[in-house]
Design a protein around this motif. Structure first.
Motif, PDB file in Angstrom:
ATOM      1  N   GLN A 150       0.823  -1.212   0.000  1.00 28.03           N
ATOM      2  CA  GLN A 150       0.000   0.000   0.000  1.00 28.03           C
ATOM      3  C   GLN A 150       0.856   1.260   0.000  1.00 28.03           C
ATOM      4  OE1 GLN A 150      -2.597  -1.564   3.405  1.00 28.03           O
ATOM      5  NE2 GLN A 150      -4.017  -0.285   2.261  1.00 28.03           N
ATOM      6  N   PHE A 357     -10.805  -9.577  -0.134  1.00 27.07           N
ATOM      7  CA  PHE A 357     -10.061  -8.362   0.186  1.00 27.07           C
ATOM      8  C   PHE A 357      -9.202  -7.928  -0.993  1.00 27.07           C
ATOM      9  CE2 PHE A 357      -9.848  -8.426   5.132  1.00 27.07           C
ATOM     10  CZ  PHE A 357     -11.193  -8.105   5.155  1.00 27.07           C
ATOM     11  N   TYR A 361      -9.667  -4.579  -3.163  1.00 25.94           N
ATOM     12  CA  TYR A 361      -8.554  -3.617  -3.153  1.00 25.94           C
ATOM     13  C   TYR A 361      -8.174  -3.209  -4.581  1.00 25.94           C
ATOM     14  CZ  TYR A 361      -3.871  -1.714  -2.501  1.00 25.94           C
ATOM     15  OH  TYR A 361      -2.768  -0.904  -2.523  1.00 25.94           O
ATOM     16  N   PHE A 381     -11.022   3.724   2.521  1.00 20.66           N
ATOM     17  CA  PHE A 381     -10.921   2.302   2.204  1.00 20.66           C
ATOM     18  C   PHE A 381      -9.515   1.776   2.488  1.00 20.66           C
ATOM     19  CE2 PHE A 381      -9.467  -0.932  -0.759  1.00 20.66           C
ATOM     20  CZ  PHE A 381     -10.321  -1.982  -0.428  1.00 20.66           C
ATOM     21  N   TYR A 385      -8.809  -1.273   4.790  1.00 19.40           N
ATOM     22  CA  TYR A 385      -8.188  -2.462   4.194  1.00 19.40           C
ATOM     23  C   TYR A 385      -6.924  -2.861   4.956  1.00 19.40           C
ATOM     24  CZ  TYR A 385      -5.629  -5.282   0.779  1.00 19.40           C
ATOM     25  OH  TYR A 385      -4.908  -6.286   0.167  1.00 19.40           O
ATOM     26  N   ASN A 389      -6.531  -6.379   7.208  1.00 20.67           N
ATOM     27  CA  ASN A 389      -5.491  -7.376   6.940  1.00 20.67           C
ATOM     28  C   ASN A 389      -4.585  -7.591   8.147  1.00 20.67           C
ATOM     29  OD1 ASN A 389      -5.297  -8.535   4.042  1.00 20.67           O
ATOM     30  ND2 ASN A 389      -5.860  -6.388   3.732  1.00 20.67           N
TER      31      ASN A 389
END
Length: 415
Positions: A150, A357, A361, A381, A385, A389
Motif C-alpha cells: 500500500q 479483500f 482492493y 478504504f 483495508y 489485513n
C-alpha cells in the motif's frame, strides 16, 4: 563499467540471500536442539549431579601413621630405628554406621534425577519461546508485506498529486491527506517492525545463528489449531501431572528432602574407627601387634539442628507441591479459554475473505485511478483495508500462540 556494476550487485544480492534462511518450524526446532547454548550449558548440571553420585559412593581413605625414634638416650643415638631401636606403624579406617552411605547415595541419585527434570523443564520453556517467536515473525512479515504494498501505491499517488497541485489542477489539501495517510501507515508499520526485530533477535539467540530467519508456515501447519478439542479439566490435569517436568520436579524435591531427613538422622549415629598397629619396643612386649577400635560419644553434637532444618524444608516442599497443583488447574483453564476464544474468533471469518479483500482492493485502486471514486472514499478504504489485513494476521498469530501455550501448559502436543 556497467558489467562491473552488475557483477557487484549480483555479489551483494547473493550475500543477502546467504544471510537469510527460510525454515519450517520442524527444522527450526531441530536446529534449536542441536545448537541452543542455554540447553548445552544446562546439560552440565546433569553431568555435575552424576559426578556427585559417584563421589557419594566413595568411602573415606584409610589413615596410615608412623612413629619413628628421634633420639635414644640409652644408646645416645639419633634416629635409632634399627633392630634394637623403636618404630610404630598404624592404619585406621572409618566405618560408617546407621546407613549413612546408603542414604547419601540415594540422595545424590535423586538430585541427579531432579537435575534431569529441571533440564527438561528448561527445554519445555525455551521451546515455547521458540514457537512464539517463529509464528510472531511469520505473521508480522505477512502484515508488513501488505502495508509495504500500500505504501508503494500511496507514494506514487503523492508524487503525481504533488505535480498536479503545483500546476493548480487539484487542491493542496488532497496531497496533505495522502501524506497523512502515508505517515499513519509508516507509524503502524514501525510498531510491527520493532516487534519483529525483537522476535527475530530471540530466534537467532535460541538457534545460536547469525542468519536472518524467514519462517515458513503451510496451511496444514496453521489449520491444525482449528480442530475442536473439548474441555476436559480432569484429563488435562492428568496429562500435565504425568508430563510436566516442573510438576514432577516438585515431587522429586519431596523425595530428596525425605532422603535428606533420613541422612541427617543417620549422621547422628556415631561411626566406628577400626585400626591396626605395630609397635617394635615401647609396648608391653617387643614387636607388639594391636587392633584399635574407636567411637565418639554422642554427648553434645547429635545433629539436632540439621535434622530440624531438613524436616522444615521437607514440610515446605510439600506445601509448595500442593500450591503448584492448584496453580496448575488455573493455568490449564486459562490456556484452554484463550485458545478456544481465538479459535472461535477466527472461525467466523469466511475462507474467501483473503481473496475478497484482494479483489476489492484492486477494484478500488483501479476506480480511483479512473477518478470514479473520491479521494476521501479511497483513503477511508485504504485505512480499513490495512487494518482488516493486520487484524486478520493478528487473529492467526493469536490462534497459533494460544495453541502452543496450551500445548506447553499440558506438555503434550494436542495439535
Amino acid at each position: 563499467m556497467r558489467k562491473l556494476y552488475a557483477l557487484l550487485l549480483l555479489v551483494l544480492l547473493n550475500q543477502v540471500v546467504m544471510a537469510q534462511k527460510t525454515i519450517t518450524l520442524q527444522d527450526c526446532e531441530s536446529q534449536f536442539l542441536k545448537n541452543n547454548l542455554f540447553l548445552l550449558a544446562s546439560h552440565y548440571n546433569i553431568d555435575a549431579a552424576k559426578a556427585m553420585t559417584i563421589q557419594a559412593r566413595i568411602w573415606d581413605n584409610p589413615t596410615i601413621t608412623a612413629e619413628l625414634n628421634a633420639y635414644n638416650p640409652e644408646r645416645d643415638k639419633f634416629f635409632d630405628i634399627g633392630k634394637e631401636g623403636q618404630k610404630v606403624f598404624g592404619i585406621e579406617q572409618l566405618i560408617y554406621l546407621g546407613g549413612k552411605k546408603r542414604n547419601e547415595v540415594k540422595l545424590a541419585q535423586t538430585n541427579e534425577q531432579l537435575a534431569e527434570l529441571q533440564f527438561n523443564d528448561l527445554l519445555r520453556t525455551l521451546k515455547l519461546q521458540l514457537r512464539q517467536s517463529f509464528y510472531t515473525v511469520y505473521y508480522n512479515t505477512k502484515s508488513l508485506e501488505i502495508t509495504d504494498k500500500q505504501l508503494v501505491h500511496i507514494e506514487d499517488l503523492i508524487n503525481s498529486y504533488s505535480i498536479q497541485a503545483q500546476k493548480g489542477n487539484i487542491p493542496l489539501r488532497d496531497v496533505v491527506r495522502l501524506q497523512s495517510l502515508y505517515l499513519n501507515f509508516k507509524n503502524e508499520r514501525m510498531e510491527v517492525v520493532n516487534n519483529s526485530i525483537e522476535e527475530q533477535a530471540n530466534l537467532k539467540l535460541l538457534l545460536n545463528s547469525t542468519e536472518t530467519i524467514i519462517p515458513d508456515v503451510s496451511k496444514d501447519d496453521f489449520n491444525k489449531y482449528l480442530k475442536i478439542i473439548p474441555f476436559d479439566l480432569r484429563s488435562f490435569e492428568d496429562d500435565a501431572i504425568a508430563n510436566r517436568p516442573d510438576y514432577l520436579a516438585k515431587q522429586k524435591e519431596i523425595e530428596a528432602n525425605e532422603l535428606n531427613v533420613k541422612w541427617q538422622k543417620s549422621l547422628s549415629i556415631p561411626d566406628i574407627t577400626l585400626g591396626a598397629n605395630y609397635d617394635q619396643r615401647s609396648g608391653a612386649f617387643n614387636r607388639e601387634a594391636n587392633v584399635s577400635l574407636g567411637i565418639p560419644l554422642p554427648l553434645w553434637n547429635k545433629n539436632k539442628g540439621n535434622i530440624k532444618n531438613a524436616q522444615v524444608v521437607l514440610e515446605q516442599s510439600k506445601v509448595e507441591k500442593q500450591n503448584f497443583g492448584l496453580q496448575l488447574e488455573t493455568e490449564i483453564t486459562s490456556a484452554w479459554n484463550k485458545w478456544d476464544e481465538s479459535r472461535k474468533n477466527y472461525a467466523v471469518i469466511k475462507p474467501t475473505v483473503n481473496s475478497d479483500f484482494e479483489a476489492v482492493y484492486n477494484g478500488i485502486l483501479t476506480n480511483f485511478q479512473k477518478r470514479n471514486i473520491s479521494l476521501l472514499e479511497f483513503t477511508d478504504f485504504m485505512e480499513s483495508y490495512n487494518q482488516a489485513n493486520i487484524q486478520l494476521n493478528e487473529l492467526k498469530k493469536k490462534l497459533a500462540l494460544s495453541g502452543e501455550e496450551l500445548n506447553t501448559t499440558i506438555n503434550k502436543d494436542l495439535f
